[in-house]
Scaffold this active site. Structure first.
Site, PDB file in Angstrom:
ATOM      1  N   GLU A  33      -2.364  -7.033   7.723  1.00  0.00           N
ATOM      2  CA  GLU A  33      -1.009  -6.936   8.258  1.00  0.00           C
ATOM      3  C   GLU A  33      -0.850  -7.803   9.501  1.00  0.00           C
ATOM      4  O   GLU A  33      -1.835  -8.208  10.128  1.00  0.00           O
ATOM      5  CB  GLU A  33      -0.684  -5.464   8.578  1.00  0.00           C
ATOM      6  CG  GLU A  33       0.698  -5.194   9.166  1.00  0.00           C
ATOM      7  CD  GLU A  33       1.857  -5.630   8.260  1.00  0.00           C
ATOM      8  OE1 GLU A  33       1.960  -6.833   7.969  1.00  0.00           O
ATOM      9  OE2 GLU A  33       2.662  -4.756   7.876  1.00  0.00           O
ATOM     10  N   HIS A  39       0.825  -1.215   0.000  1.00  0.00           N
ATOM     11  CA  HIS A  39       0.000   0.000   0.000  1.00  0.00           C
ATOM     12  C   HIS A  39       0.860   1.267   0.000  1.00  0.00           C
ATOM     13  O   HIS A  39       2.019   1.264   0.437  1.00  0.00           O
ATOM     14  CB  HIS A  39      -0.930   0.008   1.216  1.00  0.00           C
ATOM     15  CG  HIS A  39      -0.212   0.075   2.536  1.00  0.00           C
ATOM     16  ND1 HIS A  39       0.288   1.241   3.058  1.00  0.00           N
ATOM     17  CD2 HIS A  39       0.090  -0.891   3.437  1.00  0.00           C
ATOM     18  CE1 HIS A  39       0.861   1.006   4.219  1.00  0.00           C
ATOM     19  NE2 HIS A  39       0.774  -0.285   4.471  1.00  0.00           N
TER      20      HIS A  39
END
Length: 202
Positions: free
Chosen positions: A83, A9
């Protein structure tokens, strides 16, 4: 057979503040992060992606949305691409989290010892092996797809995914230099890096 391409990202507000993000959903992309995502999208479009899967955390989902729109491919969100959960360390400044981690008797170990893949981060988080296991389940589910699959995710998840793909011992896994907005192949090679990121680093 599926060919996985990873995208980290773009820069988030917590990247900028140097905070531990973990599985927090809150931090969105910064303006730089959006430019990084746009640059990644332009490159990914040249690869001819057949599918795009993304973590559902805001910073990854925003990145994937930009890529999906540019490639005209629908984005599918998958919680297994989130994550590494850093538990109680989440939201702390990275420097403070490192100090807390070093002071935690549960985390204390010989600095020369191998990386411990079974050590739970932040006490209430998850271990690297748990991260590897959930990525392995995702990879098994998409293995039968044809063509290139773009996976938009996070730094540690991607690091762990590359170790899983390479069949590495997690205790001695290879750590790759992955910047925000990088596009990485399954061999761990950065095949595109945003010029916006390079400009900031100079």
């Amino acid at each position: 057979m599926a060919e996985l391409i990873f995208v980290r990202h773009g820069q988030s507000t917590w990247n900028l503040e140097r905070r531990v993000q973990g599985q927090s959903h809150e931090p969105p992309l910064t303006d730089l992060g959006r430019r990084q995502a746009s640059a990644a999208a332009d490159f990914v479009r040249t690869l001819g992606a057949q599918a795009i899967f993304s973590s559902d955390q805001v910073r990854a989902a925003q990145t994937a949305e930009i890529i999906g729109e540019r490639c005209q491919v629908a984005v599918r969100h998958d919680q297994r691409l989130r994550e590494h959960d850093h538990g109680e360390l989440t939201g702390m400044l990275s420097s403070a989290a490192m100090a807390a981690w070093s002071a935690d008797p549960h985390a204390a170990s010989d600095p020369d010892a191998p990386y411990d893949p079974d050590l739970v981060h932040g006490r209430t988080g998850e271990s690297p092996r748990q991260v590897a296991d959930r990525f392995a389940r995702f990879a098994a589910d998409v293995r039968g797809h044809d063509g290139r699959i773009v996976v938009v995710s996070h730094g540690t998840l991607i690091q762990t995914a590359l170790a899983v793909i390479a069949g590495e011992d997690l205790a001695r896994m290879t750590w790759h230099a992955i910047a925000n907005g990088d596009v990485i192949n399954a061999a761990g090679e950065v095949i595109h890096r945003s010029e916006a990121d390079v400009a900031v680093r100079r």
